[in-house]
Design an enzyme around this catalytic site. Structure first.
Site, PDB file in Angstrom:
ATOM      1  N   HIS A  34      20.243  14.830  14.915  1.00 51.85           N
ATOM      2  CA  HIS A  34      21.483  14.741  15.678  1.00 51.85           C
ATOM      3  C   HIS A  34      21.607  13.341  16.272  1.00 51.85           C
ATOM      4  CE1 HIS A  34      21.730  19.247  16.211  1.00 51.85           C
ATOM      5  NE2 HIS A  34      20.413  19.141  16.168  1.00 51.85           N
ATOM      6  N   GLU A 116      17.248  14.733  18.577  1.00 51.50           N
ATOM      7  CA  GLU A 116      18.396  13.907  18.950  1.00 51.50           C
ATOM      8  C   GLU A 116      17.981  12.446  18.922  1.00 51.50           C
ATOM      9  OE1 GLU A 116      21.512  14.758  19.787  1.00 51.50           O
ATOM     10  OE2 GLU A 116      21.372  16.914  20.179  1.00 51.50           O
ATOM     11  N   HIS A 155      23.086  17.177  11.468  1.00 47.04           N
ATOM     12  CA  HIS A 155      23.887  18.230  12.092  1.00 47.04           C
ATOM     13  C   HIS A 155      25.153  18.478  11.274  1.00 47.04           C
ATOM     14  CE1 HIS A 155      25.411  19.881  16.245  1.00 47.04           C
ATOM     15  NE2 HIS A 155      25.199  20.835  15.369  1.00 47.04           N
ATOM     16  N   ASP A 165      27.469  14.146  13.230  1.00 47.86           N
ATOM     17  CA  ASP A 165      26.235  13.398  13.468  1.00 47.86           C
ATOM     18  C   ASP A 165      25.127  13.767  12.481  1.00 47.86           C
ATOM     19  OD1 ASP A 165      26.435  15.875  15.074  1.00 47.86           O
ATOM     20  OD2 ASP A 165      24.509  15.337  15.937  1.00 47.86           O
TER      21      ASP A 165
END
Length: 181
Positions: A34, A116, A155, A165
């Site tokens: 992400h 992330e 993602h 993303d």
């Protein structure tokens, strides 16, 4: 990097309450990449940690008024400087994927690990982030062998009409080459 009791070492651990039990911890077989920046397009400031731990002040930025009550998390976040921050133990279900499906199997949070990257779809990621992501991914693959190269996705791949993303700024070829070095 090593993993013990679901924690990546070395990492800075900032536990989030936004997680729960997986239906079957042995089913972990997907890695989802992400990106996040808070406020959008800005880096640093500690807002991502506040967001993932339910501590985001809605008055700190107008955008935060929209998102401060969301209960989301990721297992890990890699800062622009390459620092690895862990929010949820890998054997627990983090709330990162939302409405999602991979190869016809829905609820990707049930069987995935979410990472992330501090970034946006359009700003190039840093070398430090790629190096940290490589090390983290290899450690995860060593502990979760069902996560093969074909089961490392963005993602956007599991929620294509909802998410973009990690975006075109993420160099998939570079990342996959690094994993094979």
């Amino acid at each position: 990097m090593k993993i013990k009791d679901g924690i990546i070492n070395p990492s800075r651990v900032v536990f989030s309450d936004h997680h729960d039990e997986r239906p079957a911890a042995s089913d972990v077989s997907l890695l989802v990449i992400h990106n996040i920046s808070l406020p959008p397009g800005q880096f640093g400031g500690g807002y991502i940690e506040q967001f993932f731990t339910g501590q985001l002040n809605p008055k700190a930025h107008p955008f935060f008024e929209e998102i401060h009550q969301m209960r989301v998390s990721s297992h890990l976040m890699i800062s622009r400087e390459g620092e690895v921050i862990q929010f949820v133990p890998l054997h627990r279900r983090a709330w990162h994927a939302g409405l999602s499906s991979f190869q016809g199997v829905e609820r990707c949070n049930d069987y995935s690990i979410g990472i992330e990257l501090e970034g946006t779809d359009t700003v190039p990621y840093t070398e430090a982030q790629y190096r940290a992501l490589q090390q983290v991914t290899l450690a995860i693959q060593a502990n979760y062998p069902r996560i093969t190269l074909g089961r490392i996705v963005g993602h956007n791949d599991i929620a294509p009409f909802r998410k973009t993303d990690p975006g075109p700024a993420f160099n998939w070829q570079k990342y996959r080459t690094m994993l094979c070095e």
